[in-house]
Design a protein around this motif. Structure first.
Motif, mmCIF file in Angstrom:
data_model
loop_
_atom_site.group_PDB
_atom_site.id
_atom_site.type_symbol
_atom_site.label_atom_id
_atom_site.label_comp_id
_atom_site.label_asym_id
_atom_site.label_seq_id
_atom_site.Cartn_x
_atom_site.Cartn_y
_atom_site.Cartn_z
ATOM 1 N N GLN A 1 -18.713 -2.349 0.733
ATOM 2 C CA GLN A 1 -17.693 -2.065 1.749
ATOM 3 C C GLN A 1 -18.288 -1.982 3.138
ATOM 4 O O GLN A 1 -17.703 -2.420 4.113
ATOM 5 C CB GLN A 1 -17.043 -0.704 1.518
ATOM 6 N N ASP B 1 -11.961 11.938 6.862
ATOM 7 C CA ASP B 1 -11.197 10.695 6.734
ATOM 8 C C ASP B 1 -12.094 9.527 6.346
ATOM 9 O O ASP B 1 -11.715 8.701 5.513
ATOM 10 C CB ASP B 1 -10.491 10.366 8.057
ATOM 11 N N ASP C 1 -12.620 9.484 2.908
ATOM 12 C CA ASP C 1 -11.324 9.573 2.211
ATOM 13 C C ASP C 1 -11.325 10.689 1.181
ATOM 14 O O ASP C 1 -11.021 10.472 0.001
ATOM 15 C CB ASP C 1 -11.008 8.218 1.548
ATOM 16 N N HIS D 1 -14.854 5.616 -3.497
ATOM 17 C CA HIS D 1 -13.755 5.872 -2.564
ATOM 18 C C HIS D 1 -13.675 4.681 -1.620
ATOM 19 O O HIS D 1 -14.679 4.023 -1.376
ATOM 20 C CB HIS D 1 -14.007 7.132 -1.729
ATOM 21 N N ILE D 2 -12.491 4.396 -1.108
ATOM 22 C CA ILE D 2 -12.357 3.379 -0.071
ATOM 23 C C ILE D 2 -12.618 4.041 1.282
ATOM 24 O O ILE D 2 -11.909 4.971 1.664
ATOM 25 C CB ILE D 2 -10.953 2.739 -0.083
ATOM 26 N N ARG E 1 -12.826 4.666 5.280
ATOM 27 C CA ARG E 1 -11.975 4.333 6.438
ATOM 28 C C ARG E 1 -12.906 4.083 7.613
ATOM 29 O O ARG E 1 -13.224 4.985 8.381
ATOM 30 C CB ARG E 1 -11.008 5.474 6.753
ATOM 31 N N ARG F 1 -2.510 -1.606 11.860
ATOM 32 C CA ARG F 1 -2.407 -0.476 10.945
ATOM 33 C C ARG F 1 -0.978 -0.295 10.446
ATOM 34 O O ARG F 1 -0.748 0.104 9.310
ATOM 35 C CB ARG F 1 -2.843 0.799 11.682
ATOM 36 N N TYR G 1 -10.794 -2.137 4.497
ATOM 37 C CA TYR G 1 -11.893 -1.214 4.804
ATOM 38 C C TYR G 1 -11.808 -0.640 6.213
ATOM 39 O O TYR G 1 -12.368 0.417 6.485
ATOM 40 C CB TYR G 1 -13.241 -1.926 4.627
ATOM 41 N N HIS H 1 -7.416 0.710 6.224
ATOM 42 C CA HIS H 1 -6.931 1.388 5.022
ATOM 43 C C HIS H 1 -5.570 0.863 4.559
ATOM 44 O O HIS H 1 -4.700 1.640 4.144
ATOM 45 C CB HIS H 1 -6.878 2.905 5.225
ATOM 46 N N ARG H 2 -5.426 -0.466 4.632
ATOM 47 C CA ARG H 2 -4.222 -1.071 4.062
ATOM 48 C C ARG H 2 -4.527 -1.386 2.604
ATOM 49 O O ARG H 2 -5.063 -2.454 2.275
ATOM 50 C CB ARG H 2 -3.859 -2.336 4.838
ATOM 51 N N THR H 3 -4.211 -0.451 1.718
ATOM 52 C CA THR H 3 -4.671 -0.555 0.330
ATOM 53 C C THR H 3 -3.941 -1.626 -0.473
ATOM 54 O O THR H 3 -4.296 -1.889 -1.620
ATOM 55 C CB THR H 3 -4.552 0.798 -0.399
ATOM 56 N N TYR I 1 -1.818 0.057 -4.391
ATOM 57 C CA TYR I 1 -3.253 0.346 -4.322
ATOM 58 C C TYR I 1 -4.095 -0.773 -4.927
ATOM 59 O O TYR I 1 -5.171 -0.543 -5.476
ATOM 60 C CB TYR I 1 -3.560 1.695 -4.983
#
Length: 280
Positions: free
Chosen positions: A30, A76, A79, A109-110, A112, A199, A227, A230-232, A260
């Motif tokens: 990531q 954040d 995450d 975790h993804i 941000r 976003r 990444y 944070h558009r999952t 997700y």
DNA sequence: ACCCAGGAAATTC
DNA sequence: GAATTTCATGGG
């Protein structure tokens, strides 16, 4: 949800759910900015701060962070407030191989990340390998970022990079990607591409805006969305993911994984890359 | 020498 | 439009 944490001598100790792994999260492709030390801690820079992070049991330890930085940045960035345990349960029920992949690296975790850093980093990533990507990003930050307390360098701003010529980027040894980096920096600096707008824009529109940048196609745009913004729902499809989807998930489309899908993508990507024998 | 690397643009059919 | 070639650089 209110995170419990303490701060003493610029060392944060935060209570986590206990499932997070820094190695899973920081070494799964990531981000290209974290280095692991002998003791299992990681040192890296984001949002103009260099920190050392480690995990002890359920505690996440962040050194060189103020209370404010934790609340404004790191909580954040890592995450920490999202319930990954519940999501893994949900995703695992969708498909047995996804369950397997999530169990392989349950601590992901993804992140941000800074949107502009994600944009430039994944432009650099195309037709490239991770070791060399890390080197190019390091040289980019050292050359054009700002030296920080703590030893790292900030990621350069769009304005700074927009002021440069292709010759000035030559020392990075990014090759044909130099002109892509410049086009991205200039479009972001001028406002022609508005990352913050991406976003909240509908996914297709945000993706299309990013793809107006020369050197940004579907895959890079999806990486920036996932990444950096944070558009999952974004589901980056690189060579590993194409292989994984055709052999491990025949007839499954990304939309199947839902809101997700991007998190599912990260489990599958990492699982595939760490188990290449699956595709022999 | 050859192949590949978290792709995308340019060219060709 | 879909398939192929080219694009720098570095490592195996």
């Amino acid at each position: 949800m209110n995170m419990k944490f303490t701060c003493k001598d610029n060392i944060i100790i935060a209570e986590t759910s206990g499932d997070m792994s820094l190695r899973d999260t920081l070494m799964c492709g990531q981000s290209f900015r974290w280095r692991e030390a002998e003791d299992g801690s990681f040192t890296g820079t984001a949002f103009g701060r260099t920190v050392r992070v480690s995990v002890k049991g359920k505690e996440l330890i962040i050194e060189n962070s103020t209370k404010e930085d934790f609340e404004n940045i790191w909580k954040d960035y890592f995450d920490l407030e999202f319930d990954y345990v519940a999501l893994k349960e949900e995703l695992g029920q969708m498909h047995p191989v996804l369950l397997e992949a999530a169990r392989f690296a349950p601590g992901i975790h993804i992140l941000r990340q800074e949107p502009f850093e994600a944009l430039i980093s994944f432009i650099i990533s195309q037709n490239n390998n991770i070791r060399r990507i890390e080197g190019i990003v390091d040289r980019l930050c050292e050359a054009f970022g700002e030296k920080l307390q703590g030893g790292g360098y900030s990621f350069p701003t769009a304005e700074r990079l927009a002021s440069l010529s292709a010759e000035e980027l030559a020392p990075l040894r990014a090759g044909f990607r130099n002109r892509y980096i410049l086009d991205a920096a200039r479009k972001v600096a001028s406002g022609e591409v508005d990352l913050e707008k991406c976003r909240t824009l509908p996914y297709a529109q945000a993706r299309a805006m990013l793809m107006t940048i020369v050197g940004v196609g579907e895959k890079v745009a999806d990486c920036v969305l996932l990444y950096g913004l944070h558009r999952t729902e974004a589901f980056p499809m690189d060579v590993w993911m194409k292989r994984a989807m055709s052999t491990l998930f025949p007839d499954v489309k990304p939309e199947f994984f839902g809101e997700y899908a991007g998190v599912a993508q990260q489990y599958i990507f990492h699982y595939s890359r760490m188990n290449p024998q699956l595709f022999e």
